[in-house]
Each structure stands twice: as C-alpha cells, then as structure tokens.
Design an enzyme around this catalytic site. Structure first.
Site, short mmCIF file in Angstrom:
data_model
loop_
_atom_site.label_atom_id
_atom_site.label_comp_id
_atom_site.label_asym_id
_atom_site.label_seq_id
_atom_site.Cartn_x
_atom_site.Cartn_y
_atom_site.Cartn_z
N VAL A 14 14.63 -1.94 -0.85
CA VAL A 14 15.61 -1.52 0.17
C VAL A 14 17.01 -1.99 -0.21
O VAL A 14 17.99 -1.25 -0.11
CB VAL A 14 15.19 -2.05 1.56
CG1 VAL A 14 16.24 -1.65 2.60
CG2 VAL A 14 13.82 -1.50 1.96
N ALA A 43 21.75 -12.78 -2.44
CA ALA A 43 20.89 -13.94 -2.69
C ALA A 43 19.44 -13.49 -2.65
O ALA A 43 19.01 -12.80 -1.73
CB ALA A 43 21.14 -15.02 -1.64
N ARG A 46 13.86 -14.32 -5.91
CA ARG A 46 13.19 -13.82 -7.12
C ARG A 46 14.21 -13.70 -8.25
O ARG A 46 15.41 -13.65 -8.02
CB ARG A 46 12.59 -12.44 -6.85
CG ARG A 46 11.47 -12.53 -5.86
CD ARG A 46 10.57 -11.34 -6.01
NE ARG A 46 9.72 -11.22 -4.81
CZ ARG A 46 9.46 -10.10 -4.22
NH1 ARG A 46 9.94 -8.98 -4.69
NH2 ARG A 46 8.68 -10.06 -3.16
N LYS A 103 10.57 -5.59 10.96
CA LYS A 103 9.87 -5.32 12.22
C LYS A 103 9.00 -6.49 12.66
O LYS A 103 8.82 -6.73 13.85
CB LYS A 103 9.02 -4.05 12.11
CG LYS A 103 7.93 -4.10 11.05
CD LYS A 103 8.13 -3.06 10.00
CE LYS A 103 7.34 -3.39 8.76
NZ LYS A 103 7.71 -2.63 7.60
N GLU A 186 0.57 -1.52 -0.22
CA GLU A 186 0.78 -2.87 -0.74
C GLU A 186 -0.49 -3.37 -1.43
O GLU A 186 -1.59 -2.89 -1.13
CB GLU A 186 1.07 -3.83 0.42
CG GLU A 186 2.18 -3.40 1.34
CD GLU A 186 3.56 -3.61 0.73
OE1 GLU A 186 3.68 -4.44 -0.19
OE2 GLU A 186 4.50 -2.92 1.15
N LYS A 201 6.02 -2.02 14.99
CA LYS A 201 7.02 -0.99 15.29
C LYS A 201 6.90 -0.54 16.75
O LYS A 201 7.90 -0.34 17.45
CB LYS A 201 6.84 0.19 14.34
CG LYS A 201 7.13 -0.18 12.88
CD LYS A 201 6.64 0.89 11.92
CE LYS A 201 6.88 0.48 10.47
NZ LYS A 201 6.18 1.34 9.51
N1 HSE Z 1 4.29 0.07 5.08
C1 HSE Z 1 4.98 0.96 5.95
C2 HSE Z 1 4.26 2.30 6.02
C3 HSE Z 1 6.40 1.24 5.55
O1 HSE Z 1 3.29 2.53 5.29
O2 HSE Z 1 4.67 3.12 6.82
C4 HSE Z 1 7.33 0.14 5.91
O3 HSE Z 1 7.40 -0.04 7.29
#
Ligand code: HSE
Length: 434
Positions: A14, A43, A46, A103, A186, A201
């Site tokens: 992002v 900053a 990583r 979120k 992920e 969300k």
């Molecule tokens: N991991 C989220 C999704 C996106 O699959 O929609 C970031 O909020």
C-alpha cells in the site's frame, strides 16, 4: 496552494502504491484540491526495498516519524495492532493527524481512538473495501438517511475462492493453495477465510452507519471452510450463488450484525460480483438502494483511498490555517446514531440451505422431514439425486422457510444425531431479500 508533508509508516504494497500515485498524479491532485503532497519521511522496520522514495528520508525507527517536526500528517500503513496501534495513539496524543488503512485497529480500538481529538485527526477510508469510498459515502453522502440495511462482499479472498470452486470444480484446499501461490491469500489465510477480516470491516460500517459503537463482539462471525464444490453446485441448481457476506439489518427488535456464507439469488447484483472485487449495497429511507463496487485490495487501489483522506485532511488544515485556528484540523463525521440494541444471533431469522449426507435406505427422507417438523420448520425446496454404487451416501438438500436461529440450531442437533445421517450436515443461510 498548501503543502502537506507526509510521514509514512510501512513500506509494503500500500505504501508503495501511495508513492506511485503521488509520483504519477501529484500535479493533478494539487490542481483539484489545492493541496500539494510531499513525502518527507518513511519509516519501516523491514529492510528498504528497491523503490524510489521520492527524496524522503528513510529509517527503521517509527519514532522518527513522531519526532520529525517536518511531518504534518502520518500515514499508518503497517497494519495489525501492536506497533501500529502504538504509533496511532502517540500521534493523536501529539495532535498529529493520522490516515490509516488498518481495520483491525479500528474494530478493536475505534471507541478509544475516535474519542476526543481522534474524531478530527484520524481518517480510515482505506480500512473497508479498499478503493471503494464507502466510509465517506455512509458518513457524508448518505448522512441525511436512516440506514435500513447493508449487505457487503467485503473479503476478496473468499469471493475469489468461491469463484474458482464454481468455475473449475476445484476443491477448497486446492484453490486456497493456488491463491496463496498467486499472492491473493496471505501465508496465514485464517483472518480471511475464517471471517475475521470481514468482521473487522463490518464493525466499522456498523459503528458509522447504525450504532455509533465500535464493537467487534457484536458481530456474529463465520468463515468459508465448510463449503464444498457440491454445495456450490446444489445452490446453483436451486437458483443461487454462495457468497461470503457481511450483513447489517435494522429491525424493530434490534440490529443484526453478522458475517457468514449466504445463498444469494443468482440474478441479484451482489451475486454477480466476481473474483477479488468487493461490493457494498446500502438500503436507506431517503436514497433507497445504493450499490458501491470496486477493488477491495491492491497497492494503488488502497492508496487511492489513503490519498483521498490525506487530501481531505490537507484541505481542512488549509482552511483552519486561514482561520488561524490550528486546533480545527478537520471534522470527520463522528458516528452520530443513537445506539440501538444489537440482536443476539439466536434471535435472527433466516431461511436455510441444508445438505444432509444420508444412508440410502427406505424411510430416510421421512425421518428428516419428521425431525424438522418437530421444530415447526417447513421445507420450501428439496433435491435428492439417485445413489450410485460408487456413492452409497446420498445428499438430501433442503431449503427451509425462514426460522429463528435457536430453533434451527436445535433442529440441526436433532438431525445430526439421527443414525441415518452419515456425515456432518452443511448448513448455510439464505441471504435476506436484497
Ligand atoms: N485480505 C483482504 C481481502 C484485503 O481478501 O479482501 C485487505 O483487506
């Protein structure tokens, strides 16, 4: 023209999207808003990736953002709680505006962060549904309305997985592994596929549009692991697609807030939101039905929302400076709805899809319908395909009438205990009328 000097925390997808958009569209942003954005410090804990930092100073110490007197606004793009929460708290305490895409922090600490000066200083458009300007649409665009309900596809990973299972008949585990390989999911996908990301969300949307309270515990959370290709195919046969939905409904007896899989009629707009796209449908008394859709994730898509907040803060800071009122840095609409009661999930009513794997022998259907009738549950539609030598367990698939959750749960327990039931029953709710 007002120059706003930015400090960015994090240098992931992002943050790199933010840099790319400023590099490409910075002049356009200034022409439109009268605000010029300059990144002065970045900053990240990583190692620095090989990206053009646009002349910004780089360090691995987040404190440098707080201690740099040049930084007007901090963009918190680290995510998660922990150091990100600490950074936001300390920035707000020192009266520094913060824009975040986080979120998890809002869902868990929104009441605290949005109290006091946080209402003026903290912006979080990017925290829900990526590029879609849903926070501002609810807070400002629909401010004159009483919101009646909200239905959202707010997790792109789940939507992508269901799409692939439907298109190719690929089992859940294989689609998930492929999504991880492609970088959509992920390495630890549990937040997405267990519904936690969507619940974060929905908590934010619930606070802004319905209750005024950030309360993650008010949201009933279910994920998608239990859905099979067979369920997707049976749902299709019945005229539905399966979606992972966030649902908020204002009812006479309280507000429903829930995240779970739902059967959506195939011809509904939300049923046709595909891949990693997000969509949020809001129904309100004045505006009626409004639908917002767009990319829910991705570097530049999320950066678009981050920079929209940043420019808005910049415009307000310029106005405040004109008025020589340095404290009035902005006036983010605070949740203003008087908190109605949250309806416990046990009191929510839904029609249900049941897939009941049964032994293929006489009287099975009768036992199933008898068990349901004991809880006054009526059957609206049924499917059973012929058994085969290779498939001795037969699925009975039913759609029930709308029934209160507590009765459905009791009926499911009774059904699962019947000796003709050969494996776990899959139960999915049918979405309320969209
Ligand atoms: N991991 C989220 C999704 C996106 O699959 O929609 C970031 O909020």
């Amino acid at each position: 023209m007002t120059e706003i000097k930015l400090g960015i925390a994090g240098l992931g997808t992002v943050a790199q999207g933010v840099l790319a958009l400023i590099r490409r569209n910075g002049v356009l942003m200034t022409q439109r808003s009268g605000v010029s954005l300059r990144v002065v410090r970045i900053a990240s804990r990583r190692e620095k990736p090989e990206v053009d930092l646009m002349g910004a100073r780089f360090s691995t110490d987040l404190d440098d953002l707080l201690n740099d007197p040049d930084v007007d606004v901090i963009l918190e793009l680290i995510g998660g709680e922990g150091v990100a929460l600490d950074l936001i708290r300390r920035a707000l305490a020192s009266n520094t505006p913060v824009v975040t895409a986080n979120k998890a922090v809002l869902a868990a600490h929104g009441n605290e962060l949005m109290s006091g000066s946080g209402k003026q200083l903290l912006r979080f458009e990017a925290s829900v549904a990526g590029a879609i300007p849903i926070i501002r649409s609810i807070s400002d665009g629909l401010a004159a309305n009483r919101l009646q309900s909200l239905f959202g596809i707010i997790n792109g990973t789940c939507n992508y997985i269901f799409g692939e299972m439907e298109a190719n008949g690929t089992p859940f585990d294989e689609v998930l592994a492929e999504a991880q390989r492609l970088g959509y999911a992920e390495a630890d996908p549990s937040f997405d596929i267990d519904g936690v990301d969507a619940a974060h969300k929905l908590t934010i949307l619930l606070a802004l549009g319905f209750t005024g309270e950030y309360d993650l515990s008010a949201v009933h959370i279910e994920g998608i692991r239990h859905v099979t290709v067979a369920d997707i195919q049976f749902a299709k046969e019945l005229g539905y697609r399966i979606k992972h939905l966030g649902i908020i409904q204002n009812t006479d007896v309280g507000v429903e807030a829930r995240v779970h899989c739902a059967l959506v009629p195939s011809n509904a707009l939300l049923a046709n939101v595909n891949g990693v796209m997000n969509a949020v449908q809001v129904i309100s008394d004045g505006a009626g039905e409004t639908l917002f859709s767009g990319p829910g994730a991705g570097g530049e898509a999320t950066a678009s929302a981050v920079l929209s907040d940043t420019l808005d803060l910049g415009k307000r800071m310029a106005t405040a400076a004109d008025k020589e009122d340095s404290a009035a840095k902005g006036d983010m609409a605070e949740p203003s709805v008087i908190a109605p009661a949250i309806l416990p999930m046990t009191d929510v009513s839904s029609a249900n899809y049941l897939r009941i794997p049964t032994q293929d022998r006489p009287g099975v259907f009768a036992q199933v319908t008898q068990a349901l009738s004991e809880f006054s549950i009526s059957i609206d539609a049924a499917i059973q395909h012929e058994a085969s030598a290779s498939q001795p367990v037969v699925d009975i698939v039913l759609l029930t009438n709308a029934v209160v959750e507590s009765a459905m749960n009791a009926a499911l327990e009774r059904l699962q205990g019947l000796d003709i039931v050969a494996a776990d029953i899959v139960r999915l709710r049918v979405a309320p009328a969209l």
